[in-house]
Each structure stands twice: as structure tokens, then as C-alpha cells.
Scaffold this motif. Sequence first.
Motif, PDB file in Angstrom:
ATOM      1  N   LEU A 188     -22.254  -7.896  33.143  1.00 61.33           N
ATOM      2  CA  LEU A 188     -20.788  -8.373  32.496  1.00 61.33           C
ATOM      3  C   LEU A 188     -19.633  -6.917  32.991  1.00 61.33           C
ATOM      4  O   LEU A 188     -20.130  -5.675  32.801  1.00 61.33           O
ATOM      5  CB  LEU A 188     -20.185  -8.981  31.781  1.00 61.33           C
ATOM      6  CG  LEU A 188     -20.880  -9.320  30.675  1.00 61.33           C
ATOM      7  CD1 LEU A 188     -20.945 -10.222  29.191  1.00 61.33           C
ATOM      8  CD2 LEU A 188     -21.824 -10.490  31.788  1.00 61.33           C
ATOM      9  N   GLN A 189     -19.171  -7.509  34.881  1.00 59.83           N
ATOM     10  CA  GLN A 189     -17.835  -6.702  35.454  1.00 59.83           C
ATOM     11  C   GLN A 189     -16.473  -6.745  34.555  1.00 59.83           C
ATOM     12  O   GLN A 189     -16.439  -7.894  34.016  1.00 59.83           O
ATOM     13  CB  GLN A 189     -17.582  -6.796  36.238  1.00 59.83           C
ATOM     14  CG  GLN A 189     -16.698  -6.202  37.434  1.00 59.83           C
ATOM     15  CD  GLN A 189     -17.205  -4.696  37.419  1.00 59.83           C
ATOM     16  OE1 GLN A 189     -18.086  -4.711  38.018  1.00 59.83           O
ATOM     17  NE2 GLN A 189     -16.690  -3.314  37.266  1.00 59.83           N
ATOM     18  N   LEU A 190     -16.218  -5.684  33.688  1.00 63.97           N
ATOM     19  CA  LEU A 190     -15.104  -6.008  32.449  1.00 63.97           C
ATOM     20  C   LEU A 190     -13.864  -5.260  32.979  1.00 63.97           C
ATOM     21  O   LEU A 190     -13.797  -4.108  33.692  1.00 63.97           O
ATOM     22  CB  LEU A 190     -15.555  -5.730  31.577  1.00 63.97           C
ATOM     23  CG  LEU A 190     -16.699  -5.929  30.109  1.00 63.97           C
ATOM     24  CD1 LEU A 190     -17.130  -5.415  29.469  1.00 63.97           C
ATOM     25  CD2 LEU A 190     -16.843  -7.256  30.102  1.00 63.97           C
ATOM     26  N   GLY A 191     -13.178  -6.129  33.736  1.00 65.93           N
ATOM     27  CA  GLY A 191     -12.280  -5.545  34.680  1.00 65.93           C
ATOM     28  C   GLY A 191     -12.489  -4.479  35.355  1.00 65.93           C
ATOM     29  O   GLY A 191     -13.210  -5.460  36.704  1.00 65.93           O
ATOM     30  N   ALA A 192     -11.524  -4.504  36.161  1.00 62.98           N
ATOM     31  CA  ALA A 192     -11.959  -3.803  37.415  1.00 62.98           C
ATOM     32  C   ALA A 192     -12.727  -2.059  37.896  1.00 62.98           C
ATOM     33  O   ALA A 192     -13.541  -2.880  38.878  1.00 62.98           O
ATOM     34  CB  ALA A 192     -10.411  -2.719  38.311  1.00 62.98           C
ATOM     35  N   GLU A 193     -13.198  -2.036  36.871  1.00 61.26           N
ATOM     36  CA  GLU A 193     -14.128  -0.473  36.831  1.00 61.26           C
ATOM     37  C   GLU A 193     -15.623  -0.283  35.629  1.00 61.26           C
ATOM     38  O   GLU A 193     -16.235  -0.415  36.511  1.00 61.26           O
ATOM     39  CB  GLU A 193     -12.868   0.894  35.828  1.00 61.26           C
ATOM     40  CG  GLU A 193     -12.283   0.893  36.811  1.00 61.26           C
ATOM     41  CD  GLU A 193     -11.464   1.922  35.549  1.00 61.26           C
ATOM     42  OE1 GLU A 193     -10.758   3.354  36.597  1.00 61.26           O
ATOM     43  OE2 GLU A 193     -10.982   2.255  35.114  1.00 61.26           O
ATOM     44  N   ALA A 194     -15.201  -0.974  34.488  1.00 69.30           N
ATOM     45  CA  ALA A 194     -16.277  -1.526  33.389  1.00 69.30           C
ATOM     46  C   ALA A 194     -17.346  -2.055  33.596  1.00 69.30           C
ATOM     47  O   ALA A 194     -16.954  -3.476  34.414  1.00 69.30           O
ATOM     48  CB  ALA A 194     -16.184  -1.296  32.379  1.00 69.30           C
ATOM     49  N   LEU A 195     -18.444  -2.013  33.784  1.00 71.82           N
ATOM     50  CA  LEU A 195     -20.336  -3.020  33.408  1.00 71.82           C
ATOM     51  C   LEU A 195     -20.665  -2.232  32.802  1.00 71.82           C
ATOM     52  O   LEU A 195     -21.499  -1.128  32.565  1.00 71.82           O
ATOM     53  CB  LEU A 195     -21.173  -2.451  35.378  1.00 71.82           C
ATOM     54  CG  LEU A 195     -21.769  -3.571  35.381  1.00 71.82           C
ATOM     55  CD1 LEU A 195     -21.358  -4.650  36.030  1.00 71.82           C
ATOM     56  CD2 LEU A 195     -22.692  -2.534  36.851  1.00 71.82           C
ATOM     57  N   VAL A 196     -21.293  -3.456  32.566  1.00 74.33           N
ATOM     58  CA  VAL A 196     -22.555  -3.581  31.187  1.00 74.33           C
ATOM     59  C   VAL A 196     -23.308  -4.531  31.221  1.00 74.33           C
ATOM     60  O   VAL A 196     -23.351  -5.357  31.999  1.00 74.33           O
ATOM     61  CB  VAL A 196     -21.877  -4.113  29.560  1.00 74.33           C
ATOM     62  CG1 VAL A 196     -20.465  -2.996  29.036  1.00 74.33           C
ATOM     63  CG2 VAL A 196     -20.841  -5.895  29.980  1.00 74.33           C
ATOM     64  N   GLU A 197     -24.167  -3.930  30.433  1.00 74.35           N
ATOM     65  CA  GLU A 197     -25.902  -5.187  30.942  1.00 74.35           C
ATOM     66  C   GLU A 197     -25.886  -6.326  29.413  1.00 74.35           C
ATOM     67  O   GLU A 197     -25.913  -4.752  28.326  1.00 74.35           O
ATOM     68  CB  GLU A 197     -26.897  -3.979  31.560  1.00 74.35           C
ATOM     69  CG  GLU A 197     -28.372  -5.459  31.689  1.00 74.35           C
ATOM     70  CD  GLU A 197     -29.108  -4.278  32.285  1.00 74.35           C
ATOM     71  OE1 GLU A 197     -28.653  -4.032  33.919  1.00 74.35           O
ATOM     72  OE2 GLU A 197     -30.349  -3.801  31.818  1.00 74.35           O
TER      73      GLU A 197
END
Length: 179
Positions: A102-111
Motif C-alpha cells: 500500500l502506497q500511503l501518500g507520496a512517500e510511505a509504503l507498507v506491506e
Amino acid sequence: MATIVAVARDEGHRFSKPILPSIRLLTGLGIEGDAHCGETVKHRSRVKVDPTQPNLRQVHLIHEELFGELAAGGFSLRPGDLGENITTRGIDLLALPVGTRLQLGAEALVEITGLRNPCIQIEAFRPGLLKAVLGRDADGNLIRKAGIMAIVLEGGEIRPGDSIGVTLPALPHRALERV
């Protein structure tokens, strides 16, 4: 369009988390300033079993649509009440497979690592709520509705209104299980 509705963190091990204007995700750790931030497991029950376990529960996400479902059963809940870090809208979190990014906003990425396993603390928070966040499918299998857990692959600041992008893992997909 999938969006972030609310963000929350709490430095203490309290059940609910206060809503904030933004939170910062830290690569490989979780939410800056949150009690569950770290490379190894921080949930107290899991620490008792093995404090060296990797922290697969760095970020807790819940879909806002759950609150509407629970309201129909007489439970009035707001973002942060169930201890989630991120409340989403417009995405069926529970239907996503393990490994979804999941790309959260412009910067963060979670799995996504798995499902939150609702515990007795939910019942202590609101009597009857534990049963309401559990269900059974047509085959009698247990359904956990209290959100999903993830790890942080790329850090960054996120806030309400930020978009959520979805990247599914390669096939075959694995259904979410409790972590």
C-alpha cells in the motif's frame, strides 16, 4: 478512490489511540512515537512468548466502513477507538492478500502481513464488541474484521486525505491470516 481518513499513534500501551494531524512512518520500524514501533515484536502478549520475534504488526489499519457496520449493531466508534494507526476509506482491506503493498501518500509504503486478531481488550472497551468484530463465512470459518497489520518498507509522513495505492503480489495470492 482509496484514501486515508485518520491517523493515530500513542506512546503508551493503551487500547485506543489519539487522532493526530499526521504521523511519520519509519522504515523497518513502524510509527514514530508509537508503543508498537520497533524491529522486534512490541505487543505485550507476544513479548512474553518470545521478545526476539520480528515485528509483523508495526502498523494497524482499519477500514472506516467497519464503523458503519458496527453502528448498525449499536456500537458508536470513531477512528482510533480500536487502536488503529490508519483509518482508510474506499478499500476492502480484509480482501487483500498477504504481501500486498500500500502506497500511503507520496512517500510511505507498507506491506500487509496479516489480520489483526481481536482480543479480550475489545470486549473490555465495549461489551459485546468482540463478538461483533468476529463472524463466520458460509463454510463456518472464522472471519476477523478488526483490521490488518503491516510492516513499513519506506517511511514518510502521512495525513488524512492522502491517497492509497495498491500493488498486489505475484500469483498465487495467499489469504490473510492472523499475525
